[in-house]
Design an enzyme around this catalytic site. Sequence first.
Site, PDB file in Angstrom:
ATOM      1  N   SER A 215      -4.316 -23.868  -2.210  1.00 52.51           N
ATOM      2  CA  SER A 215      -3.439 -25.278  -2.778  1.00 52.51           C
ATOM      3  C   SER A 215      -3.453 -24.896  -4.163  1.00 52.51           C
ATOM      4  CB  SER A 215      -4.395 -26.335  -2.403  1.00 52.51           C
ATOM      5  OG  SER A 215      -3.866 -27.656  -3.054  1.00 52.51           O
ATOM      6  N   TYR A 228     -11.838 -31.252  -0.473  1.00 51.39           N
ATOM      7  CA  TYR A 228     -10.732 -30.409  -0.331  1.00 51.39           C
ATOM      8  C   TYR A 228     -10.739 -29.451  -1.291  1.00 51.39           C
ATOM      9  CZ  TYR A 228      -5.634 -29.415   0.245  1.00 51.39           C
ATOM     10  OH  TYR A 228      -4.711 -28.656   0.557  1.00 51.39           O
TER      11      TYR A 228
END
Length: 363
Positions: A215, A228
């Site tokens: 990401s 995350y």
Amino acid sequence: MPNVSRVKMALMVLFSLSLTLVLGLWLPDSLNLVARLCGFTETTVTHSIVLVYLLFVLICVAMPDLPRGSVKVEGKAVFITGCDSGFGFALAMHLHALGFTVFAGCLQKAKEGTGVRELESMKSDRMKVVQLNVCSEEEVAEAVKCVRKHLQETETSLWALVNNAGVSTFGEVEFTSLETYKQVADVNLWGTIRVTKAFLPLIRRAKGRVVNIASMFGRMSNSSRSPYCVSKYGVEAFSDCLRYEMHRWGVKVSIIEPGNFIAATGILTRDIVMETADKLWKEAPQIVQEDYGRAHFDRHVSVLKSYCNSGLRDVAIVIKDITDAVMSCYPYTRYNPTDAYWWIRLQIMTHLPAAIADRLYIY
């Protein structure tokens, strides 16, 4: 740099030229002083700065991608995790259309969700839906057995592994339990490591590919997203280490760093945000509730709710980059499929001093 749109290219050129002018106000003088101390002329330094930025604009921005060749698809298989929906489902359909044999790992195969139902309804010998919870050692081992069973040449037929399965959540550090950190990491990080280690002997003997979906938050952090971010930073580190080790075997390892695709993937929805927020507040220690206050907490929740409707809705650029990583003879180490805003923010936050980047985007 792969897949640069016209708008993105224009913004990148503008950003580069602006940065050149800013640096030109003070950097030449500093370098001129160093140059004089080393016996060089001032003109040499100034010309060198201009030349370096000109090369950056021409090579990294304006120059189109050079042909890098493509591998032959015939006889090659790909294993993809997280194919119930989102990137995984779209990628499974796309690679199957290109001629690959696809093993689509799905968390909820038994429930026959929309993605599972559509994949199985294809009735294709080249599309195999496999039950897979990446947190389960047993299911990962069974998936490896399934691949070996269906491939005629088990030593060389599994060309690529795409670690796509992932989850997301939110919450400031003092509101987030250790259990939440562990749950997110178990899927995003340990799931990637677990599946990679299981399939690596097959990939290694095929001299194939490992593609890990990280990401943009694997290289820059954000408040309220620490579980995350921690897991995706780990994926980045694991992928780099694996790339170093696999070089001698001819295995290419690539990292995909998507920008904001929440609206496209549904990894966070308004309902999930509300449910998670309620749990975070109820489980927070009393001292945390008192010090932060409900008003502060609700503002953060509102920001996350609006975030759910933002971002790109078309996953095509992500699928294109993953496909390139799987098929190109010379794949890139990192791909950044995102819009211009997030691409520029990523460059600023990862290359400029933290004090400047933090002032621009955080404080």
